[in-house]
Motif scaffolding. Structure first.
Motif, PDB file in Angstrom:
ATOM      1  N   VAL A 562       0.847  -1.204   0.000  1.00  0.00           N
ATOM      2  CA  VAL A 562       0.000   0.000   0.000  1.00  0.00           C
ATOM      3  C   VAL A 562       0.880   1.251   0.000  1.00  0.00           C
ATOM      4  CG1 VAL A 562      -1.755   1.303   1.284  1.00  0.00           C
ATOM      5  CG2 VAL A 562      -1.869  -1.199   1.195  1.00  0.00           C
ATOM      6  N   VAL A 563       1.897   1.254   0.882  1.00  0.00           N
ATOM      7  CA  VAL A 563       2.803   2.408   0.972  1.00  0.00           C
ATOM      8  C   VAL A 563       3.487   2.648  -0.366  1.00  0.00           C
ATOM      9  CG1 VAL A 563       4.888   3.300   2.099  1.00  0.00           C
ATOM     10  CG2 VAL A 563       3.150   2.124   3.458  1.00  0.00           C
ATOM     11  N   GLU A 564       3.893   1.578  -1.032  1.00  0.00           N
ATOM     12  CA  GLU A 564       4.582   1.716  -2.324  1.00  0.00           C
ATOM     13  C   GLU A 564       3.650   2.325  -3.371  1.00  0.00           C
ATOM     14  OE1 GLU A 564       7.225   2.070  -5.098  1.00  0.00           O
ATOM     15  OE2 GLU A 564       7.719   1.530  -3.019  1.00  0.00           O
ATOM     16  N   LYS A 565       2.398   1.898  -3.376  1.00  0.00           N
ATOM     17  CA  LYS A 565       1.425   2.446  -4.336  1.00  0.00           C
ATOM     18  C   LYS A 565       1.147   3.918  -4.050  1.00  0.00           C
ATOM     19  CE  LYS A 565      -0.759  -1.899  -5.674  1.00  0.00           C
ATOM     20  NZ  LYS A 565      -0.488  -1.774  -7.122  1.00  0.00           N
ATOM     21  N   VAL A 566       1.086   4.268  -2.765  1.00  0.00           N
ATOM     22  CA  VAL A 566       0.913   5.669  -2.385  1.00  0.00           C
ATOM     23  C   VAL A 566       2.112   6.488  -2.868  1.00  0.00           C
ATOM     24  CG1 VAL A 566       0.872   7.254  -0.395  1.00  0.00           C
ATOM     25  CG2 VAL A 566      -0.600   5.224  -0.409  1.00  0.00           C
ATOM     26  N   ARG A 567       3.304   5.931  -2.677  1.00  0.00           N
ATOM     27  CA  ARG A 567       4.534   6.629  -3.082  1.00  0.00           C
ATOM     28  C   ARG A 567       4.532   6.927  -4.588  1.00  0.00           C
ATOM     29  NH1 ARG A 567       8.606   6.910   0.209  1.00  0.00           N
ATOM     30  NH2 ARG A 567       8.053   4.993   1.310  1.00  0.00           N
ATOM     31  N   GLN A 568       4.096   5.952  -5.367  1.00  0.00           N
ATOM     32  CA  GLN A 568       4.060   6.133  -6.832  1.00  0.00           C
ATOM     33  C   GLN A 568       3.152   7.294  -7.221  1.00  0.00           C
ATOM     34  OE1 GLN A 568       2.803   2.317  -8.386  1.00  0.00           O
ATOM     35  NE2 GLN A 568       4.641   1.277  -7.604  1.00  0.00           N
ATOM     36  N   HIS A 574       0.231  13.729  -7.330  1.00  0.00           N
ATOM     37  CA  HIS A 574      -1.162  13.517  -6.938  1.00  0.00           C
ATOM     38  C   HIS A 574      -1.289  13.488  -5.418  1.00  0.00           C
ATOM     39  CE1 HIS A 574      -1.565  11.321 -11.059  1.00  0.00           C
ATOM     40  NE2 HIS A 574      -1.458  12.635 -11.178  1.00  0.00           N
ATOM     41  N   LYS A 575      -2.526  13.613  -4.934  1.00  0.00           N
ATOM     42  CA  LYS A 575      -2.768  13.683  -3.490  1.00  0.00           C
ATOM     43  C   LYS A 575      -3.448  12.414  -2.969  1.00  0.00           C
ATOM     44  CE  LYS A 575      -3.306  18.704  -3.826  1.00  0.00           C
ATOM     45  NZ  LYS A 575      -2.069  19.125  -3.182  1.00  0.00           N
ATOM     46  N   VAL A 576      -3.305  12.193  -1.655  1.00  0.00           N
ATOM     47  CA  VAL A 576      -3.757  10.934  -1.048  1.00  0.00           C
ATOM     48  C   VAL A 576      -4.558  11.204   0.225  1.00  0.00           C
ATOM     49  CG1 VAL A 576      -2.958   8.772   0.016  1.00  0.00           C
ATOM     50  CG2 VAL A 576      -1.729   9.737  -1.951  1.00  0.00           C
ATOM     51  N   VAL A 653      -5.795   8.795  -4.603  1.00  0.00           N
ATOM     52  CA  VAL A 653      -5.711   7.580  -3.771  1.00  0.00           C
ATOM     53  C   VAL A 653      -6.525   7.760  -2.494  1.00  0.00           C
ATOM     54  CG1 VAL A 653      -4.216   5.987  -2.496  1.00  0.00           C
ATOM     55  CG2 VAL A 653      -3.413   6.997  -4.632  1.00  0.00           C
ATOM     56  N   MET A 654      -7.346   6.760  -2.192  1.00  0.00           N
ATOM     57  CA  MET A 654      -8.079   6.706  -0.930  1.00  0.00           C
ATOM     58  C   MET A 654      -7.665   5.416  -0.218  1.00  0.00           C
ATOM     59  SD  MET A 654     -10.296   7.552   1.394  1.00  0.00           S
ATOM     60  CE  MET A 654     -11.118   8.982   0.723  1.00  0.00           C
ATOM     61  N   VAL A 655      -6.974   5.561   0.912  1.00  0.00           N
ATOM     62  CA  VAL A 655      -6.617   4.401   1.735  1.00  0.00           C
ATOM     63  C   VAL A 655      -7.605   4.383   2.907  1.00  0.00           C
ATOM     64  CG1 VAL A 655      -4.845   3.301   3.153  1.00  0.00           C
ATOM     65  CG2 VAL A 655      -4.170   4.615   1.123  1.00  0.00           C
ATOM     66  N   ILE A 656      -8.316   3.272   3.088  1.00  0.00           N
ATOM     67  CA  ILE A 656      -9.280   3.168   4.196  1.00  0.00           C
ATOM     68  C   ILE A 656      -8.798   2.091   5.161  1.00  0.00           C
ATOM     69  CG2 ILE A 656     -11.678   2.811   4.868  1.00  0.00           C
ATOM     70  CD1 ILE A 656     -12.474   3.614   2.006  1.00  0.00           C
ATOM     71  N   CYS A 683      -8.532   3.004  -4.785  1.00  0.00           N
ATOM     72  CA  CYS A 683      -9.027   2.898  -3.409  1.00  0.00           C
ATOM     73  C   CYS A 683      -8.453   1.611  -2.817  1.00  0.00           C
ATOM     74  CB  CYS A 683     -10.553   2.865  -3.393  1.00  0.00           C
ATOM     75  SG  CYS A 683     -11.248   2.658  -1.737  1.00  0.00           S
ATOM     76  N   TYR A 684      -7.734   1.744  -1.702  1.00  0.00           N
ATOM     77  CA  TYR A 684      -7.116   0.585  -1.061  1.00  0.00           C
ATOM     78  C   TYR A 684      -7.792   0.333   0.291  1.00  0.00           C
ATOM     79  CZ  TYR A 684      -3.614   1.614  -4.601  1.00  0.00           C
ATOM     80  OH  TYR A 684      -2.987   1.869  -5.801  1.00  0.00           O
ATOM     81  N   LEU A 685      -8.432  -0.826   0.409  1.00  0.00           N
ATOM     82  CA  LEU A 685      -9.117  -1.219   1.643  1.00  0.00           C
ATOM     83  C   LEU A 685      -8.147  -2.059   2.469  1.00  0.00           C
ATOM     84  CD1 LEU A 685     -12.438  -2.404  -0.051  1.00  0.00           C
ATOM     85  CD2 LEU A 685     -11.939  -0.116   0.844  1.00  0.00           C
TER      86      LEU A 685
END
Length: 792
Positions: A562-568, A574-576, A653-656, A683-685
């Motif tokens: 998840v962290v890696e996808k956010v980093r990309q 882009h914002k998260v 990106v939406m991380v829940i 969206c990452y659950l």
């Protein structure tokens, strides 16, 4: 199928002429015992305990006897004989708690702490669950996995230091052996268990490798055993500094006193309604739900009680739903009796001019909805319409088109939203598209103060402001419109019916057209019943160029991915969003956890701006955080405060976190904060690894992975969890039900039935003049909430 019906069917099969099934079947006695333990005489039950050891001939004889007994028995509800009791005027049951002489001051304080204001609401404060503490089973016949009360004898006890539950007590009855297991580290408490002593234990019966046991069971007194014990909803913020067990005990004692007066309550529902549904009287129903009894209802089972399937509970649910439908229909009949602004023939031209000014093309769904709204407005009667549309489907632009057309006709519009953040966002959107067309748009929220606020009041009153966007601030007495013709209420479930009415009353001499909007997709059949005072329009199409959001499910052990996808995404500019659930039991604890997570994310992204947002912050601070995030921020950590109305186009990106704690509709709302531009969004659950064992939770989350369609998600939510989750806590509470619960399929069916019944009753008697007591109850329940003063 009830337990008796199951038993009848099985007995017919087993006592067939050749008895082949009986010869092959095992555990017949235990199964029949579990089905008929509340119905059969004790001597039959004792015989069933040893059933498997009998000869075939004895088995046949016993089953034939039981079959004959059941077929001859009368299992209909017994009458309470309340019809012979003197009936008091209905008003007596609306007495305030302070005036109830039967209660002492301490008891009154308890009721008031639970938000119970009068006798009627006390009697309707029905138990939410029941526990069966009757001694109607044994170790050998009790069903594993269920809570049971058992009369046992202490055989042995001991302490094993290295075990998970080191302390144990071995108990037995004539049918088997049971172990009571305790986690206590000090073995001294075992002294209370004297070998040879008889006792009653209550707990969940478990089994492991053929050994039956209970973990930390209750030891009951003789008085506590033999009862069906009611449990009430215990509000965590009731103000009573007592353990939950004591609160239940106090409520039970109070209800014991009050329920004795119920037998004097007159019936107020139409007799034809009671007969057609075969319902008991209101007195019987309210008495039974607080003091359920097998003697009064022979078919009573704890399962039916907890599922609210007894005729007494069903009548209360059905009655509530009928009252609600009557109130909705009366509200609608009253609204359409008024006149509304009827614009000129140029109204349609204004709409066309607005559409031409847009930098994008409206979808066919938006065009269709505008047509439906305009048709209502041109009728001259007040439009009352619910506009449903998925997150990002373009509901706001539809409302803008109507507001613009009214401005061109010289009229004003009011846009009311639940939060300051959403109000500012709407204001900016309206300003961007309408100001270049000569429409004056203003904002009014709690943070608009001083000279600026006075200016808004002045120009609204003079008609210089064409569109006023705001929060509850729009309801203040100082807000006066010159020619208010159109009212929009966004996220309508956040407002009560009365608040809606306060805004509509600012129309001065004519009734404004009203459009209430909701981004919570609700299946049409359910929406028609829940919002019977409104017509319904649906935007079921997304704007062109929007890419479906890619949703993925991750376990905590996969968090690095998840962290890696956010980093990309952050590297692309882009914002998260990262969202955490608010845990009701301890919001303070949750905020502390959010702060801890803030530090974690700052360490993961030391060169990026990580912001934090939560509901405990002041409105001004929330606004500053959102502005900073929009302008230069990279990651926003938040609670569900961002669920509604946040619009940051470059957020992808939406991380829940702990996604299993959310309902599907809420997850869908949160996901809708991304995917608001041409950019591909994700969206990452994220859920703990142990959730893998929870099949229901995983199935729900997979629905999110499979589809972006809010209406499909709503249908799935309805199948999986019922509408309580679908509507969310705010909307469920909005309907004000005390007993009816739309998470129960049976109550959903009753809702549809109640809608038809309300139409029939009001078609014959529009002001309920033939039912004076029913009218009193209706006004008591909904008079203020829905303003039914016109029938008083």
């Amino acid at each position: 199928m009830t337990k008796v019906e199951k038993a009848k069917k099985l007995l017919q099969e087993l006592t067939d002429k050749n008895f082949l099934l009986l010869k092959r079947s095992k555990n017949v006695g235990i199964y029949l015992f579990s089905l008929l333990k509340d119905i059969l005489p004790q001597d039959y039950l004792e015989l069933l305990k040893g059933f498997d050891g009998y000869s075939l001939e004895k088995k046949k004889a016993l089953l034939m006897t039981i079959r004959s007994f059941i077929e001859a028995a009368d299992f209909s509800p017994r009458t309470f004989s309340f019809e012979h009791e003197k009936k008091l005027p209905l008003e007596k049951f609306f007495k305030k708690v302070e005036d109830l002489k039967v209660l002492d001051q301490k008891e009154k304080k308890v009721l008031l702490a639970f938000g119970i204001q009068d006798m009627q609401s006390a009697l309707w404060y029905v138990p939410v669950r029941y526990e069966d503490r009757r001694l109607n089973t044994s170790i050998g016949t009790a069903i594993v996995g269920q809570k049971v009360a058992l009369k046992v004898r202490v055989v042995d006890k001991g302490y094993q230091q290295d075990e998970k539950y080191p302390a144990f007590v071995k108990v037995a009855d004539s049918t088997g052996v049971l172990y009571l297991r305790y986690k206590y580290k000090n073995p001294r408490f075992l002294a209370r268990f004297v070998v040879g002593k008889e006792m009653i234990v209550y707990g969940k019966l478990l089994e492991y490798k053929g050994e039956k046991y209970m973990v930390h069971p209750e030891v009951l007194s003789q008085e506590e055993a033999g009862l069906i014990l009611p449990f009430y909803y215990i509000r965590t913020k009731s103000g009573l500094k007592l353990p939950a067990k004591q609160k239940h005990k106090k409520l039970r004692a109070i209800m014991e006193k009050l329920v004795e007066y119920v037998k004097h309550m007159p019936e107020y529902m139409p007799q034809e309604w009671l007969k057609s549904n075969n319902y008991p009287s209101i007195a019987e129903c309210l008495y039974f739900v607080h003091k359920p009894s097998h003697e009064l209802y022979p078919l009573l089972t704890i399962e039916d009680l907890n599922a609210f399937l007894t005729p007494y509970q069903r009548r209360l649910s059905h009655e509530e739903l009928l009252l609600y439908q009557l109130a909705l229909r009366l509200r609608r009949l009253e609204a359409v009796s008024h006149n509304a602004v009827k614009p000129s023939e140029d109204f349609l031209k204004h709409i066309e001019n607005f559409k031409k000014s847009l930098p994008f093309k409206l979808t066919q769904a938006q065009e269709r909805v505008i047509e439906e709204i305009v048709k209502d407005i041109l009728s001259g009667k007040p439009m009352q319409r619910l506009l449903q549309g998925d997150v990002g489907s373009g509901k706001t632009v539809v409302s803008m088109a109507i507001a613009y057309a009214f401005a061109m006709e010289g009229y004003q519009s009011a846009i009311m939203v639940p939060t300051e953040i959403l109000a500012r966002q709407h204001f900016e959107n309206f300003q961007k598209l309408l100001a270049p067309l000569g429409v004056n748009v203003a904002l009014l929220t709690s943070s608009v103060k001083g000279a600026e606020r006075q200016s808004v009041y002045k120009h609204t009153k003079e008609g210089n402001i064409h569109v006023l966007v705001g929060t509850h601030a729009l309801l203040e007495e100082d807000v006066e419109f010159k020619k208010l013709a159109f009212v929009v209420i966004d996220e309508q479930h956040r407002f009560g019916v009365l608040q809606r009415k306060l805004l509509l009353e600012k129309g001065k001499g004519y009734y404004p057209h009203s459009l209430v909007m909701s981004a919570t997709p609700i299946p049409r059949t359910l929406a028609l019943s829940l919002y019977g005072d409104l017509d319904i329009s649906v935007i079921d199409q997304m704007p062109e160029g929007r890419k479906p959001i890619i949703t993925m499910l991750f376990f905590e052990s996969q968090f690095d991915r998840v962290v890696e996808k956010v980093r990309q995404e952050v590297q692309k500019g882009h914002k998260v969003y990262v969202v955490y659930p608010v845990i009701e039991e301890s919001e303070k604890l949750q905020l502390k956890a959010l702060m801890t997570e803030h530090e974690k994310w700052k360490k993961l992204f030391p060169d990026k701006e990580v912001h934090i947002l939560h509901g405990k912050m002041k409105e001004e601070d929330k606004r500053k955080v959102m502005e900073a995030f929009k302008e230069r921020g990279h990651i926003l950590l938040s609670t569900t405060v961002i669920e509604v109305g946040i619009d940051v186009p470059d957020a992808t990106v939406m991380v829940i976190e702990s996604a299993h704690r959310f309902g599907l509709s809420q997850l869908h709302q949160l996901r809708g904060r991304v995917g608001r531009s041409h950019l591909q969004s994700y969206c990452y659950l994220v859920v703990p690894d142990e959730v893998k064992q929870d099949e229901d939770a995983i199935n729900r989350l997979k629905v999110m992975v499979r589809t972006n369609d809010g209406f499909k998600i709503a249908e799935e939510d309805l199948k999986l969890r019922g509408p309580g989750d679908l509507l969310g806590a705010a909307q469920s509470g909005y309907f004000g039900f005390w007993v009816a619960n739309l998470t129960r399929l049976d109550d959903l069916i009753l809702l549809e039935k109640a809608k038809k019944e309300a139409e029939e009753i009001l078609s014959k008697d529009p002001k309920l003049e033939s039912y004076p007591d029913l009218k009193k109850v209706l006004l008591y329940r909904y008079g203020d909430r829905m303003d039914l003063s016109h029938i008083a």
